[in-house]
Design an enzyme around this catalytic site. Structure first.
Site, PDB file in Angstrom:
ATOM      1  N   SER A  70       0.819  -1.209   0.000  1.00 62.45           N
ATOM      2  CA  SER A  70       0.000   0.000   0.000  1.00 62.45           C
ATOM      3  C   SER A  70       0.856   1.264   0.000  1.00 62.45           C
ATOM      4  O   SER A  70       1.986   1.270   0.492  1.00 62.45           O
ATOM      5  CB  SER A  70      -0.914   0.015   1.227  1.00 62.45           C
ATOM      6  OG  SER A  70      -1.703  -1.154   1.281  1.00 62.45           O
TER       7      SER A  70
HETATM    8  N1  SAH Z   1      -1.140  -4.150   3.612  1.00 62.40           N
HETATM    9  C1  SAH Z   1      -0.571  -4.843   2.488  1.00 62.40           C
HETATM   10  C2  SAH Z   1      -1.503  -4.761   1.308  1.00 62.40           C
HETATM   11  C3  SAH Z   1      -1.261  -5.807   0.305  1.00 62.40           C
HETATM   12  S1  SAH Z   1      -2.438  -5.780  -1.035  1.00 62.40           S
HETATM   13  C4  SAH Z   1       0.767  -4.219   2.149  1.00 62.40           C
HETATM   14  O1  SAH Z   1       0.911  -3.005   2.335  1.00 62.40           O
HETATM   15  O2  SAH Z   1       1.650  -4.922   1.666  1.00 62.40           O
HETATM   16  C5  SAH Z   1      -3.821  -6.613  -0.308  1.00 62.40           C
HETATM   17  C6  SAH Z   1      -3.594  -8.031   0.121  1.00 62.40           C
HETATM   18  O3  SAH Z   1      -4.865  -8.573   0.472  1.00 62.40           O
HETATM   19  C7  SAH Z   1      -3.018  -8.965  -0.954  1.00 62.40           C
HETATM   20  O4  SAH Z   1      -1.857  -9.558  -0.460  1.00 62.40           O
HETATM   21  C8  SAH Z   1      -4.119  -9.981  -1.185  1.00 62.40           C
HETATM   22  O5  SAH Z   1      -3.647 -11.272  -1.462  1.00 62.40           O
HETATM   23  C9  SAH Z   1      -4.865  -9.941   0.134  1.00 62.40           C
HETATM   24  N2  SAH Z   1      -6.255 -10.393   0.104  1.00 62.40           N
HETATM   25  C10 SAH Z   1      -7.213 -10.135  -0.837  1.00 62.40           C
HETATM   26  N3  SAH Z   1      -8.370 -10.725  -0.502  1.00 62.40           N
HETATM   27  C11 SAH Z   1      -8.138 -11.403   0.679  1.00 62.40           C
HETATM   28  C12 SAH Z   1      -8.944 -12.226   1.512  1.00 62.40           C
HETATM   29  N4  SAH Z   1     -10.217 -12.498   1.221  1.00 62.40           N
HETATM   30  N5  SAH Z   1      -8.373 -12.740   2.629  1.00 62.40           N
HETATM   31  C13 SAH Z   1      -7.086 -12.482   2.946  1.00 62.40           C
HETATM   32  N6  SAH Z   1      -6.274 -11.722   2.191  1.00 62.40           N
HETATM   33  C14 SAH Z   1      -6.795 -11.182   1.068  1.00 62.40           C
END
Ligand code: SAH
Length: 219
Positions: A70
């Protein structure tokens, strides 16, 4: 990883971090605990080495598997909205991803629980938590839409992937007075803060948002 790598050099140096801090402050982030924590968190270890020189730019970056770390401003804004003058004891995060948001939270609240649906990302994030000696994080491989019943209720819940609507099971795991912060919607997302009050869930739109979608099941 040695201490020099953690501290960073050149484009990942303390100076690059200070510039990011200035940018966050100018963008309206005022919670000093959040700013201080982001100053102390080495974002460059949460991205691939090839992208390390851009780790302190205020942008989302690819982390593989079609996902992104993010944007720092969003991490700061969501953390601020989650704390919002409160002192949550337990926070649930859906979407561990790189683990950066998790690591920021773990320095501000006593216990963080985080769920990720892509095994490869979760394994990498876990090794980063060990490197940073963040031992108050529990992670789970699974679908975050159902929450994590075992440790509920949570004083705070944060979604770092956008659902069309926040799943009811997550509201069910939110403690009285607790806050849930999430990007919500499809192509037109909004960052929304929800609060569980005696009268029910109070919804407040904070800003526009642009996150990867929340998906079902696991990969
Ligand atoms: N806070 C993280 C954001 C990563 S992007 C960072 O800054 O690195 C969002 C993440 O949510 C991805 O890794 C994706 O795989 C995960 N995601 C999407 N849907 C999900 C779900 N239903 N359960 C768990 N993780 C999920």
């Amino acid at each position: 990883m040695d201490s020099l790598q953690l501290r960073g050099i050149g484009m990942t140096s303390q100076r690059a971090r200070e510039r990011l801090l200035t940018r966050l402050y100018e963008a309206g982030i005022r919670d000093l605990r959040v700013l201080e924590t982001m100053r102390n968190t080495p974002r460059h270890i949460f991205v691939d080495e090839a992208l390390a020189s851009r780790a302190y730019d205020d942008t989302a970056l690819p982390i593989g598997f079609g996902q992104t770390i993010s944007q720092p401003y969003m991490v700061a804004r969501m953390t601020e909205a989650l704390l919002d003058g409160h002192a949550p004891e337990r926070v649930l995060e859906v979407g561990t991803g790189s683990g950066y948001q998790t690591a920021v939270l773990a320095q501000l609240v006593p216990a963080v629980f985080s769920i990720e649906r892509i095994r490869g990302l979760l394994d990498l994030a876990r090794s980063r938590f060990r490197t940073l000696r963040l031992y108050n994080i529990r992670t789970r491989f699974g679908d975050g839409a159902v929450g994590w019943e075992q440790y509920a209720p949570y004083d705070g819940i944060i979604l770092t992937a956008a659902p069309a609507e926040v799943p009811a099971s997550l509201f069910a795991q939110l403690a009285p007075g607790g806050r849930l912060v999430a990007p919500v919607g499809g192509s037109q997302q909004k960052l929304v803060q929800y609060e569980r009050t005696d009268e029910g869930i109070v919804r407040r739109t904070l800003s526009d948002a642009s996150f990867v979608p929340m998906l079902e099941g696991t990969e």
